[in-house]
Write a protein that holds these residues in place. Structure first.
Motif, PDB file in Angstrom:
ATOM      1  N   ARG A  64      14.069   2.773 -45.956  1.00 51.34           N
ATOM      2  CA  ARG A  64      14.744   1.573 -46.452  1.00 51.34           C
ATOM      3  C   ARG A  64      14.016   0.963 -47.648  1.00 51.34           C
ATOM      4  N   HIS A  65      12.678   1.058 -47.641  1.00 52.57           N
ATOM      5  CA  HIS A  65      11.884   0.440 -48.708  1.00 52.57           C
ATOM      6  C   HIS A  65      11.220   1.500 -49.595  1.00 52.57           C
ATOM      7  N   ARG A  66      11.927   2.583 -49.839  1.00 49.31           N
ATOM      8  CA  ARG A  66      11.346   3.704 -50.584  1.00 49.31           C
ATOM      9  C   ARG A  66      11.034   3.344 -52.031  1.00 49.31           C
ATOM     10  N   ASP A  67      11.618   2.234 -52.551  1.00 46.31           N
ATOM     11  CA  ASP A  67      11.312   1.823 -53.912  1.00 46.31           C
ATOM     12  C   ASP A  67       9.854   1.412 -54.079  1.00 46.31           C
ATOM     13  N   LEU A  68       9.171   1.082 -52.956  1.00 47.47           N
ATOM     14  CA  LEU A  68       7.767   0.693 -53.031  1.00 47.47           C
ATOM     15  C   LEU A  68       6.885   1.830 -53.547  1.00 47.47           C
TER      16      LEU A  68
END
Length: 339
Positions: A64-68
């Protein structure tokens, strides 16, 4: 008319309750891990099982937070290396040689060590109360390890516990760097940082622990809790699901409802809980001077962290570990670590 003060009090009570749940969950890791180590698993293997299992459980959060991965690779790498792999490996190695309560109390020197970082590395002034907190923590530690007995304590175990404390310092420093919005805007989501920290920690520990050399048969047998046989897999399930996944996530939720400072103070109870559980479940009785010294360590850590100069933080609802006991910033969990 809607009573906002009542709502705020309810949110605070709920936050305190969740913070206590988080402290209990983190505090239960050592008493559950030590029987597995005594049953034949290496401390590093137990650490790898804990982190790898938790990493698998939090994969949906990582996706879900792979943009990190693009926005904050340095923060994620540091969190995985220090807050996950470093703290837990040192702590589990320490409890294989010294009592759980002693190891965790030594780890709780971290808030005092943070003051040393602030004063001598960042060259920022610290308050007199903070200096008193450091002195109290060091004096309490002297009682915990009973220095008047000379080298009767395990020096290697002590150094490993201090290593866990130093990794905690790195965690707090990273937390401070994680408060800004960065070039892309938007502070890092705490759940994403936890998930990727666990994944990166698992990768690091895979190289170091070499789990393919582990005696997997131990997990199919029993471990002893002060003479009572318990399935090893049940202890492992507790360590992964409760003492890691649930502990980290409830820590974040609590900080969203409390100020980071208040949540950090509540997290100090982790050491008390771990010591009490080790006493009841493992029969690790501490002497009166050790109990008194442990109380002084906690008081010193409380004073040190509550007196430390802190940058301005956003509203608590913007975000806020387990195994730690110092204030954190903008979404990164209190304490942890532990351990």
């Amino acid at each position: 008319m809607h009573d906002t003060s009542t709502d705020a009090a309810s949110v605070r009570r709920l936050g305190l309750t969740i913070a206590l749940v988080s402290a209990f969950a983190f505090g239960g890791s050592g008493p559950a891990a030590k029987p597995l180590i005594e049953a034949g698993l290496e401390p590093l293997h137990v650490t790898w099982l804990r982190v790898a299992g938790a990493a698998v459980a939090t994969l949906p959060l990582a996706w879900r937070h792979r943009d990190l991965l693009r926005r904050r690779p340095g923060l994620l790498a540091g969190f995985g290396l220090l807050a996950v792999a470093g703290v837990q490996a040192c702590y589990f190695a320490a409890i294989s040689r010294i009592p759980v309560g002693v190891a965790l109390l030594i780890e709780y020197l971290a808030p005092a060590l943070v003051l040393g970082w602030v004063r001598f590395v960042q060259r920022r002034p610290v308050t007199r109360a903070a200096a008193v907190g450091v002195v109290l923590a060091v004096g309490g530690l002297a009682c915990v390890v009973e220095v008047w007995k000379g080298m009767a304590f395990d020096a290697v175990g002590l150094l490993l516990a201090l290593g866990a404390a130093c990794c905690q310092v790195g965690y707090f420093v990273l937390s401070d760097h994680g408060t800004d919005d960065g070039d892309d805007g938007g502070a890092p989501d705490p759940y994403g940082v936890i998930a990727y920290g666990l994944l990166i920690g698992a990768l690091i520990l895979t190289v170091v622990a070499r789990p393919w050399t582990m005696d997997w048969s131990v997990l199919a047998g029993d471990a002893s809790l002060d003479g009572t046989s318990v399935p090893a897999y049940a202890l492992l399930a507790w360590i992964v699901l409760i003492a890691t996944v649930a502990a980290y996530l409830t820590g974040v939720v609590s900080i969203r409802r409390l100020s980071p400072q208040v949540a950090g103070v509540v997290a100090c109870l982790e050491a008390v809980i771990a010591t009490g559980l080790a006493w009841v479940l493992l029969g690790e009785h501490l002497s009166a001077p050790q109990v008194a010294g442990g109380a002084v360590v906690l008081v010193g850590a409380f004073i040190a962290q509550s007196s430390a100069p802190k940058p301005a933080a956003p509203e608590p609802v913007a975000g806020g570990t387990g195994s730690g006991a110092a204030a954190v910033e903008d979404g990164l969990p209190a304490g942890r670590g532990t351990p």
